[in-house]
Design a protein around this motif. Sequence first.
Motif, PDB file in Angstrom:
ATOM      1  N   CYS A   1       0.596  -1.418  -0.074  1.00  0.00           N
ATOM      2  CA  CYS A   1       0.142   0.021  -0.013  1.00  0.00           C
ATOM      3  C   CYS A   1       0.497   1.086  -0.164  1.00  0.00           C
ATOM      4  N   LYS A   2       2.498   1.023   0.481  1.00  0.00           N
ATOM      5  CA  LYS A   2       2.806   2.278   0.797  1.00  0.00           C
ATOM      6  C   LYS A   2       3.485   2.772  -0.501  1.00  0.00           C
TER       7      LYS A   2
ATOM      8  N   ASP B   1      -2.100   4.920   2.364  1.00  0.00           N
ATOM      9  CA  ASP B   1      -2.322   5.256   3.539  1.00  0.00           C
ATOM     10  C   ASP B   1      -2.264   3.862   3.961  1.00  0.00           C
TER      11      ASP B   1
ATOM     12  N   GLU C   1      -4.551   2.388   7.368  1.00  0.00           N
ATOM     13  CA  GLU C   1      -5.489   3.456   8.664  1.00  0.00           C
ATOM     14  C   GLU C   1      -5.310   2.154   9.594  1.00  0.00           C
ATOM     15  N   GLY C   2      -5.323   0.577   9.669  1.00  0.00           N
ATOM     16  CA  GLY C   2      -4.642   0.295  11.012  1.00  0.00           C
ATOM     17  C   GLY C   2      -4.348  -1.400  10.356  1.00  0.00           C
TER      18      GLY C   2
ATOM     19  N   THR D   1      -5.899  -5.422   7.451  1.00  0.00           N
ATOM     20  CA  THR D   1      -4.948  -4.833   6.598  1.00  0.00           C
ATOM     21  C   THR D   1      -5.955  -3.315   6.580  1.00  0.00           C
ATOM     22  N   THR D   2      -6.099  -2.638   6.922  1.00  0.00           N
ATOM     23  CA  THR D   2      -6.838  -0.913   6.254  1.00  0.00           C
ATOM     24  C   THR D   2      -6.465  -0.447   5.585  1.00  0.00           C
ATOM     25  N   THR D   3      -5.970  -0.187   4.262  1.00  0.00           N
ATOM     26  CA  THR D   3      -5.999   1.208   3.565  1.00  0.00           C
ATOM     27  C   THR D   3      -6.841   1.529   2.671  1.00  0.00           C
ATOM     28  N   ARG D   4      -5.793   2.437   2.338  1.00  0.00           N
ATOM     29  CA  ARG D   4      -7.166   3.879   1.506  1.00  0.00           C
ATOM     30  C   ARG D   4      -6.158   4.184   0.297  1.00  0.00           C
TER      31      ARG D   4
ATOM     32  N   ILE E   1       0.387   1.456  15.130  1.00  0.00           N
ATOM     33  CA  ILE E   1      -0.964   1.865  13.755  1.00  0.00           C
ATOM     34  C   ILE E   1      -2.110  -0.184  14.045  1.00  0.00           C
TER      35      ILE E   1
ATOM     36  N   LYS F   1      -4.358  -2.100  15.364  1.00  0.00           N
ATOM     37  CA  LYS F   1      -6.155  -1.901  16.186  1.00  0.00           C
ATOM     38  C   LYS F   1      -6.379  -2.384  17.198  1.00  0.00           C
TER      39      LYS F   1
END
Length: 235
Positions: free
Chosen positions: A59-60, A65, A67-68, A79-82, A131, A133
Amino acid sequence: MMNSPNWELRGCCNRNQNTFLITIGIFTVVILLLWRTFLLTPFKLITVFLHEASHAVACKLTCGDVEGMEVNANEGGSTTTRGGIYWLILPAGYLGSSFWGMALILASTNLLTARIAAAGLGLALFIVLFIAKNWTLRGLCIGFIVFLAIIWVLQELTTVKILRYVILFIGVMNSLFSVYDIYDDLISRRVHSSDAEKFAEICPCCTGCGWGVIWGMISFAFLCASLYLGLVILS
């Protein structure tokens, strides 16, 4: 003058190569015997951690981004990504954890690279603390940071020189669990919320099961490559 790598493995196997193969064989038998016991749970969770961390890295690297991140006691995780490139992020979990297993196995062939691998794993665990959660992941990070620190102190200050073997065990465990996890999640049970099923939605040329088979073959190739390259390095 440095000798060129012995890619053909002529004269295999010397003492170091035999030790490498025998140790991997012993670790494999121990892992299979203890597979369903609580003793291996922390090491299975490290594999899940590396799976989720690989999603985060992908993701990076594709400008998204993170997120957690969660790792659960039932050996699941998320894994939460945006943003980022979704079709690269999805396969990064299974293939990434297989790659890290190979990297750890190869790192164990030399004390310097074993130190680097231990420091890198410890740093990754420390970063993920911020990060995480859930407390399972936080506890895993703290527990393994302490564990690696103890092994490092033993290696440097005592006659107990086991750092390379610890890194090798984590690598073998990770490689075996990655291949098993792909088979269990994507082929035998076909978890419909799995990465492969999601990947099949955006790359419909294969079913989720089909992508599972492909990813499983790649993961197995990583495992075979780690054995071959390890022998080459030790030659």
